[in-house]
Design a protein around this motif. Sequence first.
Motif, PDB file in Angstrom:
ATOM      1  N   TYR A   1       4.016  13.137  -3.048  1.00 48.18           N
ATOM      2  CA  TYR A   1       4.934  12.455  -3.966  1.00 48.18           C
ATOM      3  C   TYR A   1       4.510  12.638  -5.420  1.00 48.18           C
ATOM      4  O   TYR A   1       5.357  12.766  -6.314  1.00 48.18           O
ATOM      5  CB  TYR A   1       5.068  10.972  -3.580  1.00 48.18           C
ATOM      6  N   GLN A   2       3.199  12.682  -5.652  1.00 49.80           N
ATOM      7  CA  GLN A   2       2.720  12.909  -7.025  1.00 49.80           C
ATOM      8  C   GLN A   2       3.082  14.327  -7.477  1.00 49.80           C
ATOM      9  O   GLN A   2       3.487  14.545  -8.625  1.00 49.80           O
ATOM     10  CB  GLN A   2       1.201  12.699  -7.114  1.00 49.80           C
TER      11      GLN A   2
ATOM     12  N   TYR B   1       4.854   3.552  -5.193  1.00 48.98           N
ATOM     13  CA  TYR B   1       4.572   4.499  -6.280  1.00 48.98           C
ATOM     14  C   TYR B   1       5.590   4.199  -7.375  1.00 48.98           C
ATOM     15  O   TYR B   1       6.604   3.532  -7.122  1.00 48.98           O
ATOM     16  CB  TYR B   1       4.683   5.956  -5.793  1.00 48.98           C
TER      17      TYR B   1
ATOM     18  N   TRP C   1       0.592  11.637   1.784  1.00 50.10           N
ATOM     19  CA  TRP C   1       1.926  11.334   1.241  1.00 50.10           C
ATOM     20  C   TRP C   1       1.836  11.092  -0.271  1.00 50.10           C
ATOM     21  O   TRP C   1       2.748  11.469  -1.013  1.00 50.10           O
ATOM     22  CB  TRP C   1       2.564  10.127   1.954  1.00 50.10           C
ATOM     23  N   ARG C   2       0.718  10.510  -0.705  1.00 52.13           N
ATOM     24  CA  ARG C   2       0.565  10.235  -2.140  1.00 52.13           C
ATOM     25  C   ARG C   2       0.489  11.529  -2.945  1.00 52.13           C
ATOM     26  O   ARG C   2       1.114  11.656  -4.003  1.00 52.13           O
ATOM     27  CB  ARG C   2      -0.713   9.425  -2.390  1.00 52.13           C
ATOM     28  N   THR C   3      -0.280  12.494  -2.436  1.00 52.36           N
ATOM     29  CA  THR C   3      -0.406  13.800  -3.109  1.00 52.36           C
ATOM     30  C   THR C   3       0.948  14.498  -3.172  1.00 52.36           C
ATOM     31  O   THR C   3       1.311  15.085  -4.197  1.00 52.36           O
ATOM     32  CB  THR C   3      -1.405  14.689  -2.324  1.00 52.36           C
TER      33      THR C   3
ATOM     34  N   PRO D   1      10.088   3.666  -2.927  1.00 56.61           N
ATOM     35  CA  PRO D   1       8.811   2.976  -2.712  1.00 56.61           C
ATOM     36  C   PRO D   1       9.001   1.779  -1.772  1.00 56.61           C
ATOM     37  O   PRO D   1      10.085   1.193  -1.733  1.00 56.61           O
ATOM     38  CB  PRO D   1       8.422   2.493  -4.111  1.00 56.61           C
TER      39      PRO D   1
ATOM     40  N   ALA E   1       4.558   8.786   5.793  1.00 53.76           N
ATOM     41  CA  ALA E   1       3.105   8.583   5.850  1.00 53.76           C
ATOM     42  C   ALA E   1       2.575   8.721   7.280  1.00 53.76           C
ATOM     43  O   ALA E   1       1.418   9.102   7.487  1.00 53.76           O
ATOM     44  CB  ALA E   1       2.737   7.222   5.269  1.00 53.76           C
TER      45      ALA E   1
ATOM     46  N   ASP F   1       0.825  -1.212   0.000  1.00 55.72           N
ATOM     47  CA  ASP F   1       0.000   0.000   0.000  1.00 55.72           C
ATOM     48  C   ASP F   1       0.863   1.267   0.000  1.00 55.72           C
ATOM     49  O   ASP F   1       0.333   2.379  -0.078  1.00 55.72           O
ATOM     50  CB  ASP F   1      -0.927   0.018   1.224  1.00 55.72           C
ATOM     51  N   TYR F   2       2.177   1.093   0.124  1.00 53.36           N
ATOM     52  CA  TYR F   2       3.082   2.252   0.189  1.00 53.36           C
ATOM     53  C   TYR F   2       4.079   2.167  -0.961  1.00 53.36           C
ATOM     54  O   TYR F   2       5.281   2.082  -0.771  1.00 53.36           O
ATOM     55  CB  TYR F   2       3.767   2.300   1.571  1.00 53.36           C
TER      56      TYR F   2
ATOM     57  N   ASN G   1      -2.545   9.955   4.529  1.00 51.97           N
ATOM     58  CA  ASN G   1      -2.670   9.554   3.123  1.00 51.97           C
ATOM     59  C   ASN G   1      -2.200  10.627   2.149  1.00 51.97           C
ATOM     60  O   ASN G   1      -2.046  10.370   0.958  1.00 51.97           O
ATOM     61  CB  ASN G   1      -4.121   9.171   2.799  1.00 51.97           C
TER      62      ASN G   1
END
Length: 409
Positions: free
Chosen positions: A387-388, A14, A383-385, A367, A376, A11-12, A381
Motif C-alpha cells: 500500500y505504501q 493507513y 500489505w503495508r509495503t 483503511p 493482509a 492495526d489495519y 505484514n
Amino acid sequence: MAHPGNLSIVDYTYHLPDDRIAIHPLAQRDESKLLVYKSGKIQESQYRNLASFIPSGSLLVFNNTKVVEARLLFQKHTGSTIEIFCLEPAGFADVTTAMQQTEEVLWKCLVGGAKKWKQGPLEKTIDVDGNPVTLSVTLVEKKDDHCVVQFNWSDKHLHFATILHAAGSLPLPPYLNRQVEEEDKERYQTVYAKHDGSVAAPTAGLHFTPELLQQLQQQNIQQAFVTLHVGAGTFKPVKAATMNEHEMHAEFIEVQASFIQQLIQQLQNNQPVITVGTTSLRTTESLYWMGVKAHALLQSGGASVDIAQWDAYELPQHFTAAEALQHLLQWMQQQQMEVLLAKTQIIIAPGYQLRIAQALVTNFHQPQSTLLLLVAAITGNNWRTIYQYAMDHAFRFLSYGDGSLLWKD
C-alpha cells in the motif's frame, strides 16, 4: 489455523488522502495501473499486460453478478422524499428467484426518512419501454437495522429486475460523494455482468475488456464464472475494537456443479486458481468449507451448507481442497442440485490459510475494512509495503481506482 477474533482493526489502517480516491474511471478500462506482488517483490505494469504475469494453464475465476438500480426515490403527497435502498430479498433462498418475481415481492431495505413514513403505500408512475407502470411500496415491518417493504406493480408480466432498471438509480459507493452520471451506467458494471442482484460492483473486474479476456484465453489462461451478489455490508466499517465484536455481512452465492468439477480438475493438475476480486475469493474459499460441512451432512441428511462468520476457524481442518469439493459435489447430487444456492458470512483475515486460490486480483481498499484484512491474510505484514508503494507511485484507490495481482506468501 489461527483465529482472528482478537485482531484489532486499528492495526489495519493507513492514511488515505481524498485526492487519491478515484472519483471517475479512466477512459480505457485496461489502462489502469497494475501492481504485481510475488514472493516479497513488487512490479508495476498495466492491466492490459496481465497475461504476462499469469502462468499458462491457470484458471481465472470471475464474479458475474450485475449491479441493480437499488436506490429508489418516492415522494409523499406532502412533498417530502423517502429514499428506499434495496438490500436483499426477504423470505427467498436466493436473489435470482426474487429478481424474477412478478406483481409483488418482499425486500429488506434501508429507508431514508423512515420517520416521515407513518403508514399507507407510496406510489410513482414509471416508464417501461414506453408503457406507464404504477409502482407502489408498503412498509411491512421496521427492524433494528433495516425495514421490510413490499413492492407491487401494475403490469403482472414484468419481473422485479425490470422494475428496478426502470425506477431506480445505481448505488455508487458513498465515498465517491457524487450523483450517478451517464458513464456510470456502463462503467460501474463489468463487461461480463450477467445476473441481477448486487448493490455494489465487484470492482476488480471493472478493468477487464473483451480484448483482454480474449488475450488471456489465447495464452491458455482459462476463465470461469461464479455469482456472489455483493451486499451493502461490503462498505460496512468495522467499528468494533476487535473482530470478535464485528458482525460480518452475509451474501448470496450461486455456483454451478460443473464449476466445482473444474476446480477439482485444476487442483489435481496442480495448476493455479486465481480469483478476480474479493467476492470471487470469498466464494471459492467458502466452497471448501461448504464441502467440510457437506461431509457431515452426507450422513445426517441436512439441507444447508451456509457458512457462518467463524466456521473457517472452527470446522475440521484436515481435508484437502479436492476432498472437500468432492464431498460438496456428492452432497449436491444427494440433494439433486445442479446449482448451489447458499449464503456465506466467511471472514478472511490474518491467520486464515487459503485453501483453493493461489492469487487474487483486487483493487486498493479502504483503511480499517474487512477487505483490507483479506489482503493482509494473503500477503501478511507486507500489505503495508504494498500500500505504501501504491501511495508513493501515484496509484488510484478504491472502486474506480487501479489494482493489483497478489500471490499468496
